[in-house]
Write an enzyme that holds these catalytic residues in place. Structure first.
Site, mmCIF file in Angstrom:
data_model
loop_
_atom_site.group_PDB
_atom_site.id
_atom_site.type_symbol
_atom_site.label_atom_id
_atom_site.label_comp_id
_atom_site.label_asym_id
_atom_site.label_seq_id
_atom_site.Cartn_x
_atom_site.Cartn_y
_atom_site.Cartn_z
ATOM 1 N N ALA A 37 0.817 -1.216 0.000
ATOM 2 C CA ALA A 37 0.000 0.000 0.000
ATOM 3 C C ALA A 37 0.848 1.262 0.000
ATOM 4 O O ALA A 37 0.427 2.296 -0.544
ATOM 5 C CB ALA A 37 -0.934 0.000 1.207
ATOM 6 N N HIS A 452 4.609 -4.160 19.182
ATOM 7 C CA HIS A 452 4.681 -5.609 18.961
ATOM 8 C C HIS A 452 3.296 -6.202 18.713
ATOM 9 O O HIS A 452 2.868 -7.135 19.390
ATOM 10 C CB HIS A 452 5.359 -6.285 20.144
ATOM 11 C CG HIS A 452 6.767 -5.854 20.360
ATOM 12 N ND1 HIS A 452 7.471 -6.140 21.510
ATOM 13 C CD2 HIS A 452 7.610 -5.146 19.559
ATOM 14 C CE1 HIS A 452 8.688 -5.630 21.408
ATOM 15 N NE2 HIS A 452 8.789 -5.015 20.234
#
Length: 515
Positions: A37, A452
């Protein structure tokens, strides 16, 4: 625009996607399209220069996502940086390379991810590495990702290593060896250049650039995935944008999702794959009932605002602005370390905490590596241009808060050791370590993210599992795989970059064998 076709379409050109593009296109008979993207990473000096990575957060190369506020984090929205550029987060992160503890992966298998134990993950870790120390039983050499430590660690980094033994925390030579418990120099996916500066080694540099010449590999930037094309229980292609127009690209062998733990479940949901009640509430047609999509979201919480004044000049920034870290056990730990701290060579402000940060100031940020709070990712509509709702539920579970209180106390203990006293270290916090209510208030206002993100299309065989651990195929659908942090069932005690690359290494072999 006319539809085109490839054998494999990989959606997401981040850490995992670049690995998959390399490995799947190694078969010259297989045509591979990699869709990203964001823009190319080429010609962006802030990406290559390891010392400038913080400037990428919130930039045009970041998706700009935020965690939803809750009372547990004092009603704050928390930015969750994710790379929107070729290389994904491997192009904008802090370049930290850790695997966690071997027990982390045995916990994956115990949770239902059969075949994903430490013994099966270790070869993938080793295959991905070009470790500065050379190959041994744990480390790899000659792999795509160059891994190094600092050649000239910052004094603050060295103080952590010297001070840790005073508080009973050992120094470990290699945190990616038999155990990650202790203090150690940081492992970076980066290399030191001839002029002494450190430069990033993203998965573009390690995996993609060396194979760009392959005639069977096509890389398409600036192309947003809109939805998957499902027909007769099989994924046959992807609708995505090219130059502002919707294009359908068909996949003969199948589609591999590597958009990360936020955008992979979002694409599945927009495509009608997810919990039926939720999808219908957004007027999205239910094409495949899979209620675990977007659930089980996990992230490690850290505490910003643990800033420290130094009476000794700190000097210029080195490496990535860090350089060492420490893992140790709380009183709640059952096996292996659950607490973590890392040094920052400059201040690390927290939006909810006011401090005088003038002068020579550094930070030691504590965090939690065995967090138990779980959240979710949910699209707000069928539009790919509307950010999904992302909720980690930081501090929702009392056990997480209890351990972070101990983590803050451990950092204050470290700052009282001889190496930090020699620096004239003075913590810029307004609470006494024994005042639990004040420490809890500090944590709620300072809790932040390690970046994370994982867990939202987890491996397993129960009703809420999204992918089959034997092949990473989306359960109940042919021709569709997930090969990114989404599949992680239990967050490991480490940064997630190295585990994601190892997952992609294994996924490529499993997918190639399945077609």
């Amino acid at each position: 625009m006319a539809a085109v076709g490839y054998d494999f379409v990989i959606v997401g050109g981040g850490a995992a996607g670049c690995v998959l593009a390399n490995r799947l296109s190694a078969d010259p008979a297989a045509t591979v399209l990699l869709i990203e993207a964001g823009p190319t990473d080429a010609g962006v000096p802030e990406i290559r220069d390891a010392s400038r990575w913080v400037s990428l957060l919130g930039s045009e190369y970041d998706w700009g996502y935020e965690y939803e506020p809750t009372p547990d984090v004092a009603g704050r929205s928390i930015a969750i940086p994710r790379g929107r550029v070729l290389g994904g987060s491997s192009s904008i992160n802090a370049m930290l390379w850790y695997r966690g503890h071997p027990d982390d992966y045995d916990a994956w298998e115990a949770s239902g991810a059969t075949g994903w134990s430490w013994a099966t993950m270790l070869p993938a870790f080793r295959a991905s590495e070009d470790w500065e120390g050379g190959a041994d039983a744990f480390r790899g050499a000659g792999g795509p990702m160059r891994i190094e430590t600092s050649r000239d660690p910052h004094p603050i980094a060295e103080a952590m290593l010297a001070g840790a033994p005073e508080m009973g925390v050992p120094v470990v030579a290699d945190p990616n060896g038999a155990s990650n418990e202790g203090a150690t120099l940081a492992n970076f996916n980066a290399t030191t250049e001839a002029d002494g500066t450190m430069s990033r080694w993203s998965t573009v540099r390690g995996y993609l650039d060396p194979v760009r010449h392959r005639p069977n590999l096509t890389v398409l930037n600036d192309s947003t995935a809109v939805r998957l094309v499902l027909e007769g229980g099989r994924c046959i292609g992807v609708v995505h944008t090219t130059a502002g127009e919707a294009t359908t690209t068909f996949a003969t062998s199948g589609v591999v999702l590597a958009l990360g733990a936020i955008d992979t479940p979002a694409l599945l949901q927009r495509s009608g794959v997810g919990g039926p009640e939720f999808l219908r509430s957004l007027s999205i047609d239910v094409l495949h009932d899979l209620p675990g999509v977007g659930e089980n979201y996990q992230d490690h919480p850290l505490v910003s605002g643990m800033n420290v004044a130094s009476s000794v000049p700190l000097g210029p920034m080195r490496d990535n602005g860090g350089g060492s870290m420490m893992n140790w056990r709380s009183s709640h730990a059952s096996a292996g370390p659950d607490l973590h701290a890392f040094i920052v060579q400059e201040s690390r402000p927290a939006a909810g905490i006011h401090q005088d940060l003038d002068g020579d100031v550094f930070a030691v940020s504590p965090g939690l590596m065995r967090s138990v709070s779980r959240g979710h990712v949910r699209v707000r509509s069928a539009s790919p241009f509307e950010a999904p709702e992302v909720q980690p539920n930081f501090l929702r579970e009392g056990a997480d808060l209890d351990r972070l209180v101990e983590a803050v106390g451990g950092v204050l203990e470290l700052l009282g050791t001889a190496p930090f006293r020699a620096l004239g270290a003075r913590p810029l916090v307004d609470f006494a370590p024994g005042d639990r209510s004040a420490v809890v208030d500090f944590i709620r206002h300072g809790v932040d993210t390690f970046f994370h993100s994982c867990g939202t299309a987890r491996m397993g065989t129960d009703e809420l599992a999204v992918v089959d651990p034997a092949s990473l195929r989306v359960r109940g659908l042919d021709g569709l795989w997930v090969a990114d942090a989404s599949v992680i069932p239990v967050i490991p005690t480490s940064n997630t970059q190295a585990p994601v690359i190892a997952i992609a290494e294994r996924a490529a072999a499993l997918i190639a064998a399945a077609v």
